[in-house]
Structure formats: structure tokens, C-alpha cells
Design a protein around this motif. Structure first.
Motif, PDB file in Angstrom:
ATOM      1  N   THR A   1      20.242 -12.779 -66.427  1.00  0.00           N
ATOM      2  CA  THR A   1      21.191 -13.236 -65.413  1.00  0.00           C
ATOM      3  C   THR A   1      21.030 -14.713 -65.091  1.00  0.00           C
ATOM      4  N   SER A   2      20.063 -15.368 -65.690  1.00  0.00           N
ATOM      5  CA  SER A   2      19.812 -16.773 -65.410  1.00  0.00           C
ATOM      6  C   SER A   2      21.008 -17.610 -65.845  1.00  0.00           C
ATOM      7  N   GLU A   3      21.354 -18.558 -65.010  1.00  0.00           N
ATOM      8  CA  GLU A   3      22.474 -19.422 -65.348  1.00  0.00           C
ATOM      9  C   GLU A   3      22.021 -20.630 -66.162  1.00  0.00           C
ATOM     10  N   SER A   4      20.702 -20.828 -66.279  1.00  0.00           N
ATOM     11  CA  SER A   4      20.215 -22.022 -66.961  1.00  0.00           C
ATOM     12  C   SER A   4      19.122 -21.719 -67.976  1.00  0.00           C
ATOM     13  N   PRO A   5      19.444 -20.968 -69.032  1.00  0.00           N
ATOM     14  CA  PRO A   5      18.430 -20.736 -70.071  1.00  0.00           C
ATOM     15  C   PRO A   5      18.458 -21.826 -71.152  1.00  0.00           C
ATOM     16  N   LYS A   6      19.074 -22.983 -70.830  1.00  0.00           N
ATOM     17  CA  LYS A   6      19.273 -24.014 -71.852  1.00  0.00           C
ATOM     18  C   LYS A   6      17.953 -24.541 -72.417  1.00  0.00           C
ATOM     19  N   ILE A   7      16.981 -24.775 -71.557  1.00  0.00           N
ATOM     20  CA  ILE A   7      15.695 -25.284 -72.045  1.00  0.00           C
ATOM     21  C   ILE A   7      15.055 -24.249 -72.961  1.00  0.00           C
ATOM     22  N   PHE A   8      15.063 -23.000 -72.536  1.00  0.00           N
ATOM     23  CA  PHE A   8      14.492 -21.926 -73.342  1.00  0.00           C
ATOM     24  C   PHE A   8      15.194 -21.847 -74.691  1.00  0.00           C
ATOM     25  N   ASN A   9      16.524 -21.823 -74.671  1.00  0.00           N
ATOM     26  CA  ASN A   9      17.288 -21.740 -75.915  1.00  0.00           C
ATOM     27  C   ASN A   9      17.058 -22.961 -76.801  1.00  0.00           C
ATOM     28  N   GLY A  10      16.860 -24.118 -76.179  1.00  0.00           N
ATOM     29  CA  GLY A  10      16.557 -25.324 -76.944  1.00  0.00           C
ATOM     30  C   GLY A  10      15.248 -25.188 -77.706  1.00  0.00           C
ATOM     31  N   PHE A  11      14.243 -24.600 -77.057  1.00  0.00           N
ATOM     32  CA  PHE A  11      12.962 -24.396 -77.739  1.00  0.00           C
ATOM     33  C   PHE A  11      13.081 -23.335 -78.831  1.00  0.00           C
ATOM     34  N   VAL A  12      13.908 -22.330 -78.611  1.00  0.00           N
ATOM     35  CA  VAL A  12      14.111 -21.313 -79.644  1.00  0.00           C
ATOM     36  C   VAL A  12      14.766 -21.944 -80.873  1.00  0.00           C
ATOM     37  N   VAL A  13      15.788 -22.758 -80.659  1.00  0.00           N
ATOM     38  CA  VAL A  13      16.471 -23.427 -81.773  1.00  0.00           C
ATOM     39  C   VAL A  13      15.517 -24.385 -82.488  1.00  0.00           C
ATOM     40  N   ALA A  14      14.768 -25.179 -81.716  1.00  0.00           N
ATOM     41  CA  ALA A  14      13.813 -26.116 -82.325  1.00  0.00           C
ATOM     42  C   ALA A  14      12.757 -25.361 -83.126  1.00  0.00           C
ATOM     43  N   THR A  15      12.256 -24.269 -82.568  1.00  0.00           N
ATOM     44  CA  THR A  15      11.256 -23.461 -83.273  1.00  0.00           C
ATOM     45  C   THR A  15      11.857 -22.903 -84.562  1.00  0.00           C
ATOM     46  N   PHE A  16      13.089 -22.457 -84.496  1.00  0.00           N
ATOM     47  CA  PHE A  16      13.768 -21.910 -85.674  1.00  0.00           C
ATOM     48  C   PHE A  16      13.868 -22.960 -86.781  1.00  0.00           C
ATOM     49  N   VAL A  17      14.311 -24.165 -86.433  1.00  0.00           N
ATOM     50  CA  VAL A  17      14.488 -25.225 -87.428  1.00  0.00           C
ATOM     51  C   VAL A  17      13.150 -25.609 -88.061  1.00  0.00           C
TER      52      VAL A  17
END
Length: 173
Positions: A113-129
Motif C-alpha cells: 500500500t506504500s505510495e513511495s516504493p520508488k527507492i526500493f524499486n530503484g535498488f531492485v532494478v539496479a541489482t537486476f542490471v
């Protein structure tokens, strides 16, 4: 039964970075498709564990190299090339693990329900790359390691095809 020596440990552990990396990349892809925060967390954990195991796989390489070189079983140049590639791959894998750890720490309060998971998602994308790069490098390290002790990898397709047609000798009855 003989005890496990350094080359045994190295061979036992060195497959984990490859399969663990592929697993965490696959899990991240699935998490992206599902847009599931908990799956993303699980993928980050898988990546972190893979990075830790990669360190231990790498740490067993020095003793294994000394044993096979001193026994005259392999070329020092092949081992040196494998070692250099392993160092590069380990640094990239450690970066992926560090990004995963930061993502887990900074994203521990992110929920569905968080409206701001952007930082988390950014780390997931960076980790993926970075994990994609690490997986490619680990595959390269694996190829070089295979050249050290798997002479069958040097055969051409024509040679392997002809060897497949040869019937093995039959055991006496």
C-alpha cells in the motif's frame, strides 16, 4: 573415505554463483511481471546469498590452484587467466550483493500500500542490471575454469561427433 581437500571445496562451491545468479535473475523477472514487492524482496535475498557464497567459492580458489599447479596437472597461465576473470566477476557480484542489501535495508518499510516504493524499486532494478553483468562474467569464469581440468571442452564439434559414434569396449564376462 578421503577427506575433502581444497580443490573439492572449490568445485563444490563454484557452481553456486552461476545457478544462484540465474535463480535470482529469474525471480526478479518474475517479480517485475507480477509487480510483487515480496517477490522482489525474495529476489534481493537470493542475490545477497549468492554474493556471499560467491565470496566463499572465490576464497577456495587459491589453495586449489596451488595444489593443481604444484602437482603439475595444469598450466600456470590457464590458472592465472581464470583467477583474473574470477576477481573481476567477484567484484561485480559483490556490487550486486551490496545493492541487494541496500535495497533490503532501505525498502524494509515498503509494502503493497506504500505510495513511495520508488527507492526500493530503484535498488531492485539496479541489482537486476548488475546481476545480469555478474552472471555473464561468472559464465566466463566457469568457461575458463572448465578449460583448466575439462580437456573435453577443447574438442571441436567434428571430434566430439566422431567420438560419440565410437562404441566403448565391452567388459569381459
Amino acid at each position: 573415505m578421503e577427506s575433502i581437500n581444497a580443490p573439492h571445496w572449490h568445485l563444490l562451491l563454484n557452481h553456486a554463483p552461476i545457478f544462484g545468479g540465474l535463480f535470482s535473475i529469474g525471480l526478479m523477472l518474475y517479480a517485475f511481471i507480477r509487480k510483487d514487492i515480496e517477490l522482489k524482496r525474495a529476489a534481493l535475498w537470493a542475490n545477497l546469498v549468492t554474493a556471499i557464497v560467491s565470496y566463499f567459492a572465490d576464497s577456495t580458489g587459491g589453495a586449489a590452484a596451488r595444489i593443481v599447479i604444484n602437482a603439475g596437472l595444469v598450466s600456470r597461465d590457464l590458472v592465472r587467466e581464470h583467477r583474473w576473470a574470477a576477481d573481476v566477476a567477484l567484484w561485480v557480484m559483490m556490487l550486486a550483493g551490496f545493492l541487494a542489501l541496500l535495497g533490503l535495508v532501505l525498502g524494509r518499510r515498503v509494502n503493497r500500500t506504500s505510495e513511495s516504493p520508488k527507492i526500493f524499486n530503484g535498488f531492485v532494478v539496479a541489482t537486476f542490471v548488475v546481476s545480469l553483468a555478474a552472471a555473464g562474467l561468472m559464465g566466463w569464469v566457469s568457461e575458463l575454469g572448465g578449460e583448466i581440468r575439462h580437456t573435453e571442452m577443447h574438442f571441436s564439434k567434428a571430434v566430439t561427433d566422431s567420438l560419440l559414434k565410437v562404441q566403448p569396449p565391452q567388459a569381459p564376462k
